[in-house]
Design a protein around this motif. Structure first.
Motif, PDB file in Angstrom:
ATOM      1  N   ILE A 159       0.864  -1.176   0.000  1.00  0.00           N
ATOM      2  CA  ILE A 159       0.000   0.000   0.000  1.00  0.00           C
ATOM      3  C   ILE A 159       0.898   1.224   0.000  1.00  0.00           C
ATOM      4  O   ILE A 159       1.745   1.364   0.885  1.00  0.00           O
ATOM      5  CB  ILE A 159      -0.952  -0.020   1.215  1.00  0.00           C
ATOM      6  N   ASN A 160       0.746   2.031  -1.037  1.00  0.00           N
ATOM      7  CA  ASN A 160       1.655   3.159  -1.269  1.00  0.00           C
ATOM      8  C   ASN A 160       3.112   2.690  -1.193  1.00  0.00           C
ATOM      9  O   ASN A 160       3.974   3.362  -0.616  1.00  0.00           O
ATOM     10  CB  ASN A 160       1.375   4.294  -0.271  1.00  0.00           C
ATOM     11  N   GLY A 161       3.385   1.519  -1.728  1.00  0.00           N
ATOM     12  CA  GLY A 161       4.748   0.996  -1.820  1.00  0.00           C
ATOM     13  C   GLY A 161       5.258   0.299  -0.567  1.00  0.00           C
ATOM     14  O   GLY A 161       6.350  -0.265  -0.571  1.00  0.00           O
ATOM     15  N   GLU A 162       4.472   0.314   0.523  1.00  0.00           N
ATOM     16  CA  GLU A 162       4.906  -0.301   1.782  1.00  0.00           C
ATOM     17  C   GLU A 162       4.120  -1.588   2.034  1.00  0.00           C
ATOM     18  O   GLU A 162       2.939  -1.664   1.662  1.00  0.00           O
ATOM     19  CB  GLU A 162       4.629   0.659   2.961  1.00  0.00           C
ATOM     20  N   PRO A 163       4.729  -2.600   2.690  1.00  0.00           N
ATOM     21  CA  PRO A 163       3.984  -3.829   2.989  1.00  0.00           C
ATOM     22  C   PRO A 163       2.691  -3.523   3.749  1.00  0.00           C
ATOM     23  O   PRO A 163       2.691  -2.730   4.693  1.00  0.00           O
ATOM     24  CB  PRO A 163       4.956  -4.617   3.885  1.00  0.00           C
ATOM     25  N   ALA A 164       1.597  -4.149   3.291  1.00  0.00           N
ATOM     26  CA  ALA A 164       0.303  -3.935   3.948  1.00  0.00           C
ATOM     27  C   ALA A 164       0.336  -4.529   5.348  1.00  0.00           C
ATOM     28  O   ALA A 164       1.075  -5.485   5.618  1.00  0.00           O
ATOM     29  CB  ALA A 164      -0.802  -4.586   3.131  1.00  0.00           C
ATOM     30  N   ARG A 165      -0.435  -3.947   6.249  1.00  0.00           N
ATOM     31  CA  ARG A 165      -0.572  -4.498   7.600  1.00  0.00           C
ATOM     32  C   ARG A 165      -1.602  -5.605   7.572  1.00  0.00           C
ATOM     33  O   ARG A 165      -2.460  -5.656   6.688  1.00  0.00           O
ATOM     34  CB  ARG A 165      -0.996  -3.399   8.573  1.00  0.00           C
ATOM     35  N   TYR A 166      -1.540  -6.471   8.595  1.00  0.00           N
ATOM     36  CA  TYR A 166      -2.411  -7.641   8.657  1.00  0.00           C
ATOM     37  C   TYR A 166      -3.887  -7.256   8.533  1.00  0.00           C
ATOM     38  O   TYR A 166      -4.651  -7.884   7.825  1.00  0.00           O
ATOM     39  CB  TYR A 166      -2.177  -8.400   9.968  1.00  0.00           C
ATOM     40  N   ASP A 167      -4.282  -6.180   9.246  1.00  0.00           N
ATOM     41  CA  ASP A 167      -5.709  -5.853   9.257  1.00  0.00           C
ATOM     42  C   ASP A 167      -6.041  -4.606   8.446  1.00  0.00           C
ATOM     43  O   ASP A 167      -7.074  -3.973   8.652  1.00  0.00           O
ATOM     44  CB  ASP A 167      -6.235  -5.722  10.699  1.00  0.00           C
ATOM     45  N   ASP A 168      -5.209  -4.261   7.471  1.00  0.00           N
ATOM     46  CA  ASP A 168      -5.571  -3.173   6.562  1.00  0.00           C
ATOM     47  C   ASP A 168      -6.862  -3.547   5.831  1.00  0.00           C
ATOM     48  O   ASP A 168      -7.043  -4.706   5.452  1.00  0.00           O
ATOM     49  CB  ASP A 168      -4.459  -2.937   5.523  1.00  0.00           C
ATOM     50  N   PRO A 169      -7.763  -2.567   5.643  1.00  0.00           N
ATOM     51  CA  PRO A 169      -9.019  -2.890   4.952  1.00  0.00           C
ATOM     52  C   PRO A 169      -8.768  -3.353   3.503  1.00  0.00           C
ATOM     53  O   PRO A 169      -7.768  -2.963   2.896  1.00  0.00           O
ATOM     54  CB  PRO A 169      -9.798  -1.577   4.971  1.00  0.00           C
ATOM     55  N   ILE A 170      -9.688  -4.163   3.020  1.00  0.00           N
ATOM     56  CA  ILE A 170      -9.567  -4.702   1.663  1.00  0.00           C
ATOM     57  C   ILE A 170      -9.660  -3.582   0.623  1.00  0.00           C
ATOM     58  O   ILE A 170      -8.959  -3.572  -0.369  1.00  0.00           O
ATOM     59  CB  ILE A 170     -10.677  -5.761   1.404  1.00  0.00           C
ATOM     60  N   ILE A 171     -10.532  -2.610   0.889  1.00  0.00           N
ATOM     61  CA  ILE A 171     -10.674  -1.465  -0.019  1.00  0.00           C
ATOM     62  C   ILE A 171     -10.089  -0.238   0.675  1.00  0.00           C
ATOM     63  O   ILE A 171     -10.497   0.101   1.792  1.00  0.00           O
ATOM     64  CB  ILE A 171     -12.163  -1.186  -0.351  1.00  0.00           C
ATOM     65  N   LEU A 172      -9.145   0.403   0.032  1.00  0.00           N
ATOM     66  CA  LEU A 172      -8.506   1.584   0.619  1.00  0.00           C
ATOM     67  C   LEU A 172      -8.695   2.767  -0.321  1.00  0.00           C
ATOM     68  O   LEU A 172      -8.067   2.832  -1.380  1.00  0.00           O
ATOM     69  CB  LEU A 172      -7.014   1.323   0.799  1.00  0.00           C
ATOM     70  N   VAL A 173      -9.550   3.676   0.077  1.00  0.00           N
ATOM     71  CA  VAL A 173      -9.843   4.818  -0.794  1.00  0.00           C
ATOM     72  C   VAL A 173      -8.623   5.743  -0.840  1.00  0.00           C
ATOM     73  O   VAL A 173      -8.053   6.081   0.196  1.00  0.00           O
ATOM     74  CB  VAL A 173     -11.095   5.570  -0.289  1.00  0.00           C
ATOM     75  N   GLY A 174      -8.213   6.121  -2.052  1.00  0.00           N
ATOM     76  CA  GLY A 174      -7.143   7.099  -2.213  1.00  0.00           C
ATOM     77  C   GLY A 174      -5.742   6.527  -2.113  1.00  0.00           C
ATOM     78  O   GLY A 174      -4.767   7.241  -2.324  1.00  0.00           O
ATOM     79  N   ALA A 175      -5.585   5.252  -1.804  1.00  0.00           N
ATOM     80  CA  ALA A 175      -4.238   4.676  -1.681  1.00  0.00           C
ATOM     81  C   ALA A 175      -3.884   3.919  -2.960  1.00  0.00           C
ATOM     82  O   ALA A 175      -4.757   3.432  -3.666  1.00  0.00           O
ATOM     83  CB  ALA A 175      -4.183   3.728  -0.494  1.00  0.00           C
ATOM     84  N   THR A 176      -2.594   3.833  -3.241  1.00  0.00           N
ATOM     85  CA  THR A 176      -2.149   3.032  -4.377  1.00  0.00           C
ATOM     86  C   THR A 176      -1.784   1.656  -3.859  1.00  0.00           C
ATOM     87  O   THR A 176      -0.930   1.518  -2.984  1.00  0.00           O
ATOM     88  CB  THR A 176      -0.895   3.661  -5.032  1.00  0.00           C
ATOM     89  N   GLU A 177      -2.450   0.663  -4.423  1.00  0.00           N
ATOM     90  CA  GLU A 177      -2.272  -0.689  -3.947  1.00  0.00           C
ATOM     91  C   GLU A 177      -1.625  -1.518  -5.046  1.00  0.00           C
ATOM     92  O   GLU A 177      -1.963  -1.367  -6.212  1.00  0.00           O
ATOM     93  CB  GLU A 177      -3.654  -1.239  -3.624  1.00  0.00           C
ATOM     94  N   SER A 178      -0.688  -2.374  -4.672  1.00  0.00           N
ATOM     95  CA  SER A 178      -0.103  -3.253  -5.685  1.00  0.00           C
ATOM     96  C   SER A 178       0.263  -4.586  -5.044  1.00  0.00           C
ATOM     97  O   SER A 178       0.262  -4.719  -3.813  1.00  0.00           O
ATOM     98  CB  SER A 178       1.128  -2.591  -6.315  1.00  0.00           C
ATOM     99  N   TYR A 179       0.569  -5.544  -5.905  1.00  0.00           N
ATOM    100  CA  TYR A 179       0.884  -6.896  -5.435  1.00  0.00           C
ATOM    101  C   TYR A 179       2.164  -7.386  -6.100  1.00  0.00           C
ATOM    102  O   TYR A 179       2.436  -7.055  -7.248  1.00  0.00           O
ATOM    103  CB  TYR A 179      -0.276  -7.850  -5.769  1.00  0.00           C
ATOM    104  N   GLU A 180       2.940  -8.155  -5.353  1.00  0.00           N
ATOM    105  CA  GLU A 180       4.173  -8.754  -5.879  1.00  0.00           C
ATOM    106  C   GLU A 180       4.239 -10.220  -5.477  1.00  0.00           C
ATOM    107  O   GLU A 180       3.751 -10.581  -4.409  1.00  0.00           O
ATOM    108  CB  GLU A 180       5.395  -8.084  -5.246  1.00  0.00           C
ATOM    109  N   ALA A 181       4.914 -11.010  -6.286  1.00  0.00           N
ATOM    110  CA  ALA A 181       5.198 -12.386  -5.887  1.00  0.00           C
ATOM    111  C   ALA A 181       6.434 -12.367  -4.994  1.00  0.00           C
ATOM    112  O   ALA A 181       7.429 -11.715  -5.318  1.00  0.00           O
ATOM    113  CB  ALA A 181       5.456 -13.230  -7.123  1.00  0.00           C
ATOM    114  N   ARG A 182       6.355 -13.056  -3.845  1.00  0.00           N
ATOM    115  CA  ARG A 182       7.520 -13.106  -2.944  1.00  0.00           C
ATOM    116  C   ARG A 182       7.652 -14.487  -2.299  1.00  0.00           C
ATOM    117  O   ARG A 182       6.655 -15.182  -2.118  1.00  0.00           O
ATOM    118  CB  ARG A 182       7.383 -12.068  -1.823  1.00  0.00           C
TER     119      ARG A 182
END
Ligand code: ADP
Ligand code: ZN
Length: 191
Positions: A159-182
């Motif tokens: 979320i905004n380039g930082e690892p998401a937290r465990y309980d971050d909401p599934i939908i985040l208004v105004g944030a840039t969300e991305s996924y990577e394989a790790r």
């Protein structure tokens, strides 16, 4: 691999994002079409990644798929002559997708499902684990870890380039969300 010819059965292709699940599903469905089998593919309505009517892999390979909002809709599209049913992004369906897959296989249909086995927390995702349990064949694919280059079996949410937290909401208004394989070592979940 040796597969039944006269009976229905369930195949599942799992792995993290970018592991090639859609590519593998498309490959199997295209081969069935080359063998002149009647094939129909489905995907959940919510997945509008690139195209409404297709399963599209990250490398751009496509096959036509019917978007559906519930598993039971599959029955409306599976006529008597259908021999192979493909389902992409199977993790987004409700648990009744498992009963639908079993029913189709019992009727003699080859069912090929692809989807995420784990969510970004590394926990089992939706109906996929149950589908694995009832399937005849399971292929677990690995992507390439974006951080270290080892095989990756998890999906990192950023979320905004930082690892998401465990309980971050599934939908985040105004944030840039991305996924990577790790891989296991590079996958981070902040509490
Ligand atoms: P999935 O359905 O599992 O998300 P796709 O079949 O859509 O995967 O895409 C797989 C393709 O994604 C690979 O063939 C490769 O071209 C590309 N790709 C991009 N990032 C990665 C990665 N980290 N690891 C492996 N493949 C990747
Ligand atoms: Zn790694």
């Amino acid at each position: 691999m040796y597969r039944p010819i006269h009976h229905g059965y369930i195949e599942v292709v799992i792995g993290p994002m970018y592991s090639g699940k859609s590519e593998e599903l498309i490959r199997r469905l295209k081969r069935a079409k080359i063998a002149k089998q009647n094939v129909v593919a489905f995907k959940p309505q919510i997945d509008n990644r690139y195209s409404n009517e297709d399963v599209v892999s990250h490398s751009g390979n496509t096959i036509n798929a019917i978007p559906i909002s519930s598993a039971k809709e599959i029955y409306e599209h599976v006529k008597d002559n259908v021999q192979v049913v493909g389902i992409d992004e199977v993790q987004f369906f409700e648990d009744d997708i498992v009963d639908v897959a079993i029913n189709l296989a019992d009727q003699g249909i080859r069912v090929i499902a692809a989807g995420l086995d784990m969510d970004f927390k590394g926990e089992p995702f939706g109906p996929t684990p149950k589908l694995l349990a009832v399937a005849e064949f399971v292929d677990k694919l690995q992507a390439v870890c974006i951080v270290c280059g080892e095989p990756a079996h998890r999906t990192q949410r950023l979320i905004n380039g930082e690892p998401a937290r465990y309980d971050d909401p599934i939908i985040l208004v105004g944030a840039t969300e991305s996924y990577e394989a790790r891989c296991r070592k590079c996958h981070v979940i902040d509490n």
